[in-house]
Scaffold this motif. Structure first.
Motif, PDB file in Angstrom:
ATOM      1  N   SER A  96       0.839  -1.189   0.000  1.00 59.59           N
ATOM      2  CA  SER A  96       0.000   0.000   0.000  1.00 59.59           C
ATOM      3  C   SER A  96       0.870   1.233   0.000  1.00 59.59           C
ATOM      4  CB  SER A  96      -0.923   0.025   1.216  1.00 59.59           C
ATOM      5  OG  SER A  96      -2.077  -0.718   0.969  1.00 59.59           O
ATOM      6  N   GLU A  97       0.422   2.228  -0.711  1.00 54.01           N
ATOM      7  CA  GLU A  97       1.203   3.447  -0.894  1.00 54.01           C
ATOM      8  C   GLU A  97       0.300   4.640  -0.630  1.00 54.01           C
ATOM      9  OE1 GLU A  97       3.656   5.065  -4.726  1.00 54.01           O
ATOM     10  OE2 GLU A  97       3.896   2.950  -4.182  1.00 54.01           O
ATOM     11  N   GLY A  98       0.890   5.706  -0.166  1.00 50.27           N
ATOM     12  CA  GLY A  98       0.173   6.955   0.034  1.00 50.27           C
ATOM     13  C   GLY A  98       0.920   8.083  -0.637  1.00 50.27           C
ATOM     14  N   CYS A  99       0.329   9.268  -0.633  1.00 56.01           N
ATOM     15  CA  CYS A  99       0.937  10.422  -1.285  1.00 56.01           C
ATOM     16  C   CYS A  99       0.472  11.682  -0.576  1.00 56.01           C
ATOM     17  CB  CYS A  99       0.536  10.454  -2.758  1.00 56.01           C
ATOM     18  SG  CYS A  99       1.193  11.856  -3.672  1.00 56.01           S
ATOM     19  N   LEU A 100       1.385  12.596  -0.346  1.00 57.87           N
ATOM     20  CA  LEU A 100       1.032  13.844   0.305  1.00 57.87           C
ATOM     21  C   LEU A 100       0.125  14.706  -0.559  1.00 57.87           C
ATOM     22  CD1 LEU A 100       4.502  14.703   1.883  1.00 57.87           C
ATOM     23  CD2 LEU A 100       2.514  13.658   2.994  1.00 57.87           C
ATOM     24  N   SER A 101       0.054  14.421  -1.857  1.00 61.07           N
ATOM     25  CA  SER A 101      -0.841  15.156  -2.751  1.00 61.07           C
ATOM     26  C   SER A 101      -2.203  14.473  -2.912  1.00 61.07           C
ATOM     27  CB  SER A 101      -0.180  15.355  -4.123  1.00 61.07           C
ATOM     28  OG  SER A 101       0.895  16.260  -3.999  1.00 61.07           O
ATOM     29  N   VAL A 102      -2.388  13.354  -2.238  1.00 57.97           N
ATOM     30  CA  VAL A 102      -3.683  12.680  -2.116  1.00 57.97           C
ATOM     31  C   VAL A 102      -3.790  12.343  -0.625  1.00 57.97           C
ATOM     32  CG1 VAL A 102      -5.176  10.819  -2.987  1.00 57.97           C
ATOM     33  CG2 VAL A 102      -3.327  11.693  -4.423  1.00 57.97           C
ATOM     34  N   PRO A 103      -3.872  13.374   0.219  1.00 56.53           N
ATOM     35  CA  PRO A 103      -3.674  13.198   1.661  1.00 56.53           C
ATOM     36  C   PRO A 103      -4.706  12.292   2.326  1.00 56.53           C
ATOM     37  CG  PRO A 103      -4.462  15.420   1.174  1.00 56.53           C
ATOM     38  CD  PRO A 103      -4.163  14.757  -0.133  1.00 56.53           C
ATOM     39  N   GLY A 104      -4.172  11.440   3.211  1.00 53.86           N
ATOM     40  CA  GLY A 104      -5.011  10.572   4.017  1.00 53.86           C
ATOM     41  C   GLY A 104      -5.443   9.283   3.352  1.00 53.86           C
ATOM     42  N   GLU A 105      -5.065   9.083   2.097  1.00 52.45           N
ATOM     43  CA  GLU A 105      -5.498   7.893   1.358  1.00 52.45           C
ATOM     44  C   GLU A 105      -4.318   6.957   1.106  1.00 52.45           C
ATOM     45  OE1 GLU A 105      -8.678   7.366   0.869  1.00 52.45           O
ATOM     46  OE2 GLU A 105      -9.177   9.354   1.636  1.00 52.45           O
ATOM     47  N   LEU A 146       7.834  13.833 -11.080  1.00 49.12           N
ATOM     48  CA  LEU A 146       8.574  14.693 -12.003  1.00 49.12           C
ATOM     49  C   LEU A 146       8.085  14.523 -13.444  1.00 49.12           C
ATOM     50  CD1 LEU A 146      12.152  14.305 -10.523  1.00 49.12           C
ATOM     51  CD2 LEU A 146      10.293  15.839  -9.823  1.00 49.12           C
ATOM     52  N   ASP A 147       7.427  13.401 -13.709  1.00 48.59           N
ATOM     53  CA  ASP A 147       6.862  13.152 -15.033  1.00 48.59           C
ATOM     54  C   ASP A 147       5.359  13.459 -15.090  1.00 48.59           C
ATOM     55  OD1 ASP A 147       9.263  12.420 -16.169  1.00 48.59           O
ATOM     56  OD2 ASP A 147       8.991  10.286 -15.776  1.00 48.59           O
ATOM     57  N   GLY A 148       4.822  14.049 -14.013  1.00 48.57           N
ATOM     58  CA  GLY A 148       3.405  14.406 -13.984  1.00 48.57           C
ATOM     59  C   GLY A 148       2.479  13.237 -13.706  1.00 48.57           C
ATOM     60  N   ILE A 149       3.005  12.212 -13.021  1.00 49.83           N
ATOM     61  CA  ILE A 149       2.234  11.005 -12.721  1.00 49.83           C
ATOM     62  C   ILE A 149       2.084  10.870 -11.209  1.00 49.83           C
ATOM     63  CG2 ILE A 149       2.199   8.482 -12.888  1.00 49.83           C
ATOM     64  CD1 ILE A 149       4.011   8.812 -15.397  1.00 49.83           C
ATOM     65  N   LEU A 150       0.847  10.681 -10.754  1.00 47.75           N
ATOM     66  CA  LEU A 150       0.590  10.374  -9.348  1.00 47.75           C
ATOM     67  C   LEU A 150       0.417   8.868  -9.206  1.00 47.75           C
ATOM     68  CD1 LEU A 150      -1.955  13.152  -8.348  1.00 47.75           C
ATOM     69  CD2 LEU A 150       0.523  13.170  -8.126  1.00 47.75           C
ATOM     70  N   TYR A 151       0.686   8.357  -8.011  1.00 46.46           N
ATOM     71  CA  TYR A 151       0.584   6.909  -7.837  1.00 46.46           C
ATOM     72  C   TYR A 151      -0.830   6.410  -8.130  1.00 46.46           C
ATOM     73  CZ  TYR A 151      -1.858   6.472  -3.321  1.00 46.46           C
ATOM     74  OH  TYR A 151      -2.796   6.475  -2.325  1.00 46.46           O
ATOM     75  N   VAL A 152      -1.847   7.234  -7.880  1.00 50.16           N
ATOM     76  CA  VAL A 152      -3.220   6.791  -8.166  1.00 50.16           C
ATOM     77  C   VAL A 152      -3.440   6.605  -9.668  1.00 50.16           C
ATOM     78  CG1 VAL A 152      -4.242   7.668  -6.020  1.00 50.16           C
ATOM     79  CG2 VAL A 152      -4.101   9.159  -8.037  1.00 50.16           C
ATOM     80  N   ASP A 153      -2.614   7.252 -10.488  1.00 46.26           N
ATOM     81  CA  ASP A 153      -2.698   7.057 -11.938  1.00 46.26           C
ATOM     82  C   ASP A 153      -2.213   5.668 -12.347  1.00 46.26           C
ATOM     83  OD1 ASP A 153      -3.512   9.733 -12.188  1.00 46.26           O
ATOM     84  OD2 ASP A 153      -1.440  10.419 -12.459  1.00 46.26           O
ATOM     85  N   ARG A 154      -1.446   5.019 -11.492  1.00 45.47           N
ATOM     86  CA  ARG A 154      -0.862   3.707 -11.802  1.00 45.47           C
ATOM     87  C   ARG A 154      -1.645   2.537 -11.207  1.00 45.47           C
ATOM     88  NH1 ARG A 154       3.805   3.736 -14.395  1.00 45.47           N
ATOM     89  NH2 ARG A 154       5.223   5.505 -14.243  1.00 45.47           N
ATOM     90  N   LEU A 155      -2.685   2.816 -10.441  1.00 45.77           N
ATOM     91  CA  LEU A 155      -3.421   1.746  -9.780  1.00 45.77           C
ATOM     92  C   LEU A 155      -4.108   0.844 -10.797  1.00 45.77           C
ATOM     93  CD1 LEU A 155      -5.065   3.743  -6.859  1.00 45.77           C
ATOM     94  CD2 LEU A 155      -3.041   2.271  -6.756  1.00 45.77           C
ATOM     95  N   ASP A 185      -5.351  19.734   9.342  1.00 42.14           N
ATOM     96  CA  ASP A 185      -5.412  18.379   9.859  1.00 42.14           C
ATOM     97  C   ASP A 185      -6.021  17.480   8.799  1.00 42.14           C
ATOM     98  OD1 ASP A 185      -5.359  16.136  11.462  1.00 42.14           O
ATOM     99  OD2 ASP A 185      -7.109  16.726  12.635  1.00 42.14           O
ATOM    100  N   LEU A 186      -5.205  17.034   7.844  1.00 43.10           N
ATOM    101  CA  LEU A 186      -5.710  16.180   6.766  1.00 43.10           C
ATOM    102  C   LEU A 186      -5.265  14.732   6.904  1.00 43.10           C
ATOM    103  CD1 LEU A 186      -5.295  18.525   3.678  1.00 43.10           C
ATOM    104  CD2 LEU A 186      -7.343  18.023   4.984  1.00 43.10           C
ATOM    105  N   ASP A 187      -4.531  14.411   7.971  1.00 43.40           N
ATOM    106  CA  ASP A 187      -4.099  13.041   8.217  1.00 43.40           C
ATOM    107  C   ASP A 187      -3.430  12.437   6.994  1.00 43.40           C
ATOM    108  OD1 ASP A 187      -3.699  10.763   9.731  1.00 43.40           O
ATOM    109  OD2 ASP A 187      -5.595   9.871   9.122  1.00 43.40           O
ATOM    110  N   ALA A 188      -2.434  13.153   6.451  1.00 41.11           N
ATOM    111  CA  ALA A 188      -1.718  12.667   5.273  1.00 41.11           C
ATOM    112  C   ALA A 188      -0.887  11.485   5.639  1.00 41.11           C
ATOM    113  CB  ALA A 188      -0.831  13.760   4.690  1.00 41.11           C
TER     114      ALA A 188
END
Length: 188
Positions: A96-105, A146-155, A185-188
């Motif tokens: 499981s992976e998270g991202c500060l630009s998709v906070p809390g997920e 850096l390539d404009g890809i978020l981890y949620v784009d790879r799911l 308080d976004l629980d990132a």
């Protein structure tokens, strides 16, 4: 040093390839220092410049491995080589992976087990790190930014509706959304 706002998914800076760093000056040094402060305040194990609204090819990282070895640094104008991604479904717990630009997920994502990172530091000194496990995952995650890809784009395809629902319910997916570590308080 300062803690910077972290851009949330939907802003074009997160979905556009970043430009190479060409000016190694005091402003770059300040940006890197602020990115370390922001990453640590979030808290996170990596942070790419686009995540703080700066479309440059650099990221910082800070992680302690199972042998208590500290991996901390900045990768400027990096190149990344990875081994093939293993076949099969990702493990919900171990991958499981998270991202500060998709906070809390957090969502399961299979990544390459090994990578080689080549970059320069603030003094333009080249370096290379051969990484495996979580460090390899961190490098792949930040390099994707850096390539404009978020981890949620790879799911895997089965997660598309869930991610879209989370983004919509949170009011994300449009330009201008951010959060400030230590304040929001976004629980990132």
């Amino acid at each position: 040093m300062a803690v910077l706002p972290i851009i949330i998914t939907g802003d074009p800076v997160l979905h556009t390839p970043a430009r190479a760093v060409t000016d190694f000056d005091a402003r770059l040094a300040q940006l890197v220092a602020d990115m370390y402060d922001t990453m640590e305040a979030a808290p996170g194990v990596g942070l790419a410049a686009p995540q703080v609204g700066v479309p440059l090819r650099l990221f910082v990282y800070h992680w302690v491995d199972d042998d208590d070895r500290l991996w901390r640094g900045v990768a400027i104008n990096p190149e990344l080589w990875v081994t093939p991604v293993p076949l099969g479904e990702p493990d919900d717990d171990d991958e499981s992976e998270g991202c500060l630009s998709v906070p809390g997920e957090r969502f399961p994502l299979r990544r390459s087990a090994r990578s080689i990172l080549r970059a320069v530091d603030l003094d333009q000194k080249p370096f290379e790190i051969q990484a495996d496990g979580w460090l390899a995952r961190i490098f792949q995650h930040e390099y994707d930014h850096l390539d404009g890809i978020l981890y949620v784009d790879r799911l895997d395809a089965g997660w598309e509706k869930t991610v879209a629902k989370v983004i919509r319910k949170s009011g994300w997916g449009t330009p201008g959304n951010s959060w400030l570590p230590g304040v929001d308080d976004l629980d990132a």
